[in-house]
Design an enzyme around this catalytic site. Structure first.
Site, PDB file in Angstrom:
ATOM      1  CB  SER A   1      28.123  40.917  38.857  1.00 49.21           C
ATOM      2  OG  SER A   1      27.852  41.173  40.214  1.00 49.21           O
TER       3      SER A   1
ATOM      4  CB  THR B   1      26.271  44.025  41.377  1.00 44.81           C
ATOM      5  OG1 THR B   1      26.900  43.876  40.104  1.00 44.81           O
ATOM      6  CG2 THR B   1      27.176  43.476  42.456  1.00 44.81           C
TER       7      THR B   1
ATOM      8  CB  ILE C   1      36.243  33.142  37.743  1.00 45.92           C
ATOM      9  CG1 ILE C   1      35.816  33.569  39.156  1.00 45.92           C
ATOM     10  CG2 ILE C   1      35.133  32.294  37.113  1.00 45.92           C
ATOM     11  CD1 ILE C   1      34.691  34.583  39.190  1.00 45.92           C
TER      12      ILE C   1
ATOM     13  CG  ASP D   1      44.708  47.091  29.274  1.00 48.57           C
ATOM     14  OD1 ASP D   1      43.538  47.298  28.882  1.00 48.57           O
ATOM     15  OD2 ASP D   1      45.130  47.442  30.383  1.00 48.57           O
TER      16      ASP D   1
ATOM     17  CG  ASN E   1      45.667  43.966  32.358  1.00 53.55           C
ATOM     18  OD1 ASN E   1      45.377  43.135  33.217  1.00 53.55           O
ATOM     19  ND2 ASN E   1      45.158  45.194  32.350  1.00 53.55           N
TER      20      ASN E   1
ATOM     21  NE  ARG F   1      25.818  39.920  50.004  1.00 51.01           N
ATOM     22  CZ  ARG F   1      24.991  40.594  50.814  1.00 51.01           C
ATOM     23  NH1 ARG F   1      23.928  39.976  51.328  1.00 51.01           N
ATOM     24  NH2 ARG F   1      25.205  41.858  51.096  1.00 51.01           N
TER      25      ARG F   1
ATOM     26  CE1 TYR G   1      32.694  44.047  38.979  1.00 53.61           C
ATOM     27  CE2 TYR G   1      30.958  43.857  40.630  1.00 53.61           C
ATOM     28  CZ  TYR G   1      31.771  43.278  39.678  1.00 53.61           C
ATOM     29  OH  TYR G   1      31.672  41.941  39.417  1.00 53.61           O
TER      30      TYR G   1
ATOM     31  CG  PHE H   1      36.448  35.157  32.855  1.00 53.47           C
ATOM     32  CD1 PHE H   1      35.494  34.737  33.755  1.00 53.47           C
ATOM     33  CD2 PHE H   1      36.878  34.258  31.883  1.00 53.47           C
ATOM     34  CE1 PHE H   1      34.967  33.457  33.696  1.00 53.47           C
ATOM     35  CE2 PHE H   1      36.359  32.981  31.816  1.00 53.47           C
ATOM     36  CZ  PHE H   1      35.400  32.572  32.721  1.00 53.47           C
TER      37      PHE H   1
ATOM     38  NE  ARG I   1      31.140  45.563  53.222  1.00 53.34           N
ATOM     39  CZ  ARG I   1      31.667  44.517  52.607  1.00 53.34           C
ATOM     40  NH1 ARG I   1      32.943  44.527  52.277  1.00 53.34           N
ATOM     41  NH2 ARG I   1      30.931  43.462  52.324  1.00 53.34           N
TER      42      ARG I   1
ATOM     43  CE  LYS J   1      31.496  42.271  35.951  1.00 55.84           C
ATOM     44  NZ  LYS J   1      32.330  41.460  35.038  1.00 55.84           N
TER      45      LYS J   1
ATOM     46  CG  ASN K   1      35.579  39.076  46.502  1.00 53.31           C
ATOM     47  OD1 ASN K   1      34.904  40.095  46.483  1.00 53.31           O
ATOM     48  ND2 ASN K   1      36.029  38.497  45.408  1.00 53.31           N
TER      49      ASN K   1
END
Length: 340
Positions: free
Chosen positions: A127, A129, A15, A61, A35, A235, A153, A83, A294, A157, A203
């Site tokens: 996200s 999420t 992205i 980093d 990085n 989705r 994860y 990002f 899942r 966020k 993904n």
């Protein structure tokens, strides 16, 4: 008159690289920090091939506070688009401390540098999420976040969003725009940029790409017994170029304080529909097998992008068919043939 200078963290990623192209083409001066953990240095040359400009690059980093401070000391950035971060949901469940240290710790270092060097504007790559489990599959920015988030994860966020809000409360001059993504797909129409992770793809589209070229034997479809029309998960898939343009719109319309926007198409597409769209675009029959669900997968969710349309003047323009066409073009430009 000097150009507005933007630091793009994670700018050689999927992205980030597309956003860098849109920024350069809109007249911004872009510098990239990455990085290269999950991206490739060759992306810089591809950005140059598309735009005619090769961004200055820092192999740094975010966890390296000293190296990061040196980048800020050498520049006068007007804003940051952030990002950089680890993003594999399953991996985050297995390695939570690594995700908290990298995503949250790296962001804290970034914000401390911004504070020290007087950089007051940031656009953050968040996200969907963060919404966790909601009663409605249509996600609106006003919904409560931070509830039943299914992975470390997603929690990173959410934590970063909270850190940005607290930073804005402490400093009235600080501006943060939080962009909540749904499911990016597709590639740049030039075929020079696309999704090409260094690690194991997680993904749907990168897996489809590897199945299509024969690198992976078949696509695993995780469950076909969900309460959806065809039984597969639904989705909100958004073309990566539309998503990149959303960052440009966010940067152009930044206000003081914290602004939050969903970036999505506003409607859902099922896994089975994605497979069908790829088959139509490619002329092949993608091999797949239905396997067990899942843990943590929701049957359906999609964005309500009304606020982004009203406040940013942004909406998606490209279709799932466009995403499949551009993905196939990307595979061809990389010299990858479809399996027979």
């Amino acid at each position: 008159m000097s150009k507005t200078k933007i630091l793009v963290t994670g700018g050689t990623g999927y992205i980030g690289s597309h956003a860098a192209v849109e920024l350069i083409q809109a007249g911004y001066e872009v510098e990239i920090l990455d990085n290269l953990y999950n991206s490739k240095i060759e992306v810089l040359g591809r950005i140059e091939e598309i735009t005619g400009v090769k961004p200055r690059f820092y192999d740094v980093d975010l966890r390296d506070a000293e190296a990061l401070a040196k980048v800020f000391a050498e520049n006068k950035f007007d804003a940051v688009i952030h990002f950089a971060g680890l993003k594999a949901v399953g991996e985050s469940v297995e390695q939570p401390l690594r995700y908290y240290e990298n995503n949250v710790g790296g962001t804290v270092n970034l914000l401390e540098c911004m504070e020290e060097y007087g950089v007051k504007r940031i656009v953050f790559s968040s996200s969907a999420t963060v919404y966790g489990v909601q009663e409605s599959p249509k996600y609106v920015e006003s919904m409560k976040t931070g509830g039943e988030i299914s992975s470390p994860y997603g929690k990173t966020k959410y934590m970063i969003e909270e850190i940005l809000k607290d930073t804005a409360t402490a400093d009235p001059e600080f501006s943060a725009t939080i962009l909540r993504y749904f499911n990016p797909v597709g590639a740049h129409p030039s075929g020079l940029l696309g999704e090409d992770p260094n690690d194991k793809p997680n993904n749907l589209m990168p897996i489809i790409m590897k199945v299509a070229t024969g690198e992976i034997a078949e696509l695993s479809v995780y469950g076909d017994d969900y309460p959806t029309p065809d039984g597969t998960c639904i989705r909100d898939y958004i073309h990566v170029v539309d998503l990149a343009k959303g960052h440009l719109a966010a940067l152009d319309k930044m206000d003081e304080g914290v602004q939050i926007y969903n970036l999505g198409s506003g409607h859902g597409t099922s896994v089975a529909e994605i497979v069908k769209a790829f088959n139509i675009a490619s002329g092949m029959e993608l091999p797949y097998r239905v396997v067990a669900r899942r843990a943590g997968d929701l049957a359906e969710f999609f964005a309500d992008p009304t606020l982004a349309a009203e406040k940013l003047g942004w909406k998606t323009e490209l279709s799932i068919g466009d995403a499949m066409r551009d993905t196939l073009n990307y595979l061809e430009k990389q010299g990858l043939s479809l399996r027979q």
